[in-house]
Design a protein around this motif. Structure first.
Motif, PDB file in Angstrom:
ATOM      1  N   MET A  36       1.315  -1.820   2.348  1.00 27.25           N
ATOM      2  CA  MET A  36       2.243  -1.818   3.139  1.00 27.25           C
ATOM      3  C   MET A  36       3.203  -2.451   2.283  1.00 27.25           C
ATOM      4  SD  MET A  36       2.405  -0.756   6.803  1.00 27.25           S
ATOM      5  CE  MET A  36       3.778   0.992   6.787  1.00 27.25           C
ATOM      6  N   ALA A  37       2.394  -2.853   1.120  1.00 30.21           N
ATOM      7  CA  ALA A  37       3.160  -3.990   0.285  1.00 30.21           C
ATOM      8  C   ALA A  37       4.116  -4.112  -0.012  1.00 30.21           C
ATOM      9  CB  ALA A  37       2.163  -4.924  -0.842  1.00 30.21           C
ATOM     10  N   LEU A  38       5.121  -4.801  -0.958  1.00 34.19           N
ATOM     11  CA  LEU A  38       6.360  -3.825  -1.873  1.00 34.19           C
ATOM     12  C   LEU A  38       5.944  -3.783  -2.968  1.00 34.19           C
ATOM     13  CD1 LEU A  38       9.327  -6.076   0.351  1.00 34.19           C
ATOM     14  CD2 LEU A  38       8.218  -4.055   0.927  1.00 34.19           C
ATOM     15  N   VAL A  39       4.935  -3.917  -3.773  1.00 32.46           N
ATOM     16  CA  VAL A  39       4.632  -4.196  -4.839  1.00 32.46           C
ATOM     17  C   VAL A  39       3.725  -2.823  -4.860  1.00 32.46           C
ATOM     18  CG1 VAL A  39       3.215  -4.857  -6.756  1.00 32.46           C
ATOM     19  CG2 VAL A  39       4.306  -6.827  -5.346  1.00 32.46           C
ATOM     20  N   GLU A  84       2.635   5.309   5.927  1.00 36.53           N
ATOM     21  CA  GLU A  84       4.816   5.129   6.123  1.00 36.53           C
ATOM     22  C   GLU A  84       5.204   5.670   7.424  1.00 36.53           C
ATOM     23  OE1 GLU A  84       6.848   3.931   3.744  1.00 36.53           O
ATOM     24  OE2 GLU A  84       5.143   2.509   2.826  1.00 36.53           O
ATOM     25  N   GLY A  85       6.134   5.470   7.771  1.00 32.50           N
ATOM     26  CA  GLY A  85       6.678   6.223   9.023  1.00 32.50           C
ATOM     27  C   GLY A  85       5.816   6.283   9.908  1.00 32.50           C
TER      28      GLY A  85
END
Length: 113
Positions: A36-39, A84-85
């Motif tokens: 869940m990193a922004l990368v 995610e979600g």
């Protein structure tokens, strides 16, 4: 795509370590990236050649390890995989949980001599 900027900072950090340790060659760089990193790992792989071009890392191999995202329910205390979600605990259906890991972006290893 901010991954290129992130990688350029990684290259700067690794080059500093290489100089401080008086190393002459870097063979491999291992990064750990949380689910869940922004990368985005695939973008990191695509950007890597451009980020290392003309640097001490130009001929290095990049390995990426994915760190699974995990959460802990505040109601039933179960630890579970988060995707995610995700909005509730899969065990008790509570919406009260905390993210334990999965947002990391770490330089795990610099294989050099």
């Amino acid at each position: 795509m901010h991954e290129l900027g992130v990688l350029m900072e990684v290259v700067r950090i690794v080059e500093d370590v290489v100089r401080e340790q008086s190393l002459t060659q870097v063979d491999r760089l291992v990064l750990q990236i949380g689910e869940m990193a922004l990368v985005v790992p695939s973008y990191v792989e695509q950007c890597y050649p451009a980020a290392v071009q003309g640097t001490l890392l130009e001929n290095t191999r990049l390995d990426i390890e994915i760190i699974p995202a995990s959460g802990r329910c505040r109601q039933c205390n179960h630890v579970f995989h988060v995707s995610e979600g995700y909005v509730k605990c899969p065990y008790c259906q509570s919406y009260s949980w905390e993210l334990l890991g999965g947002r990391e972006f770490l330089i795990k290893e610099i294989a050099a001599c």
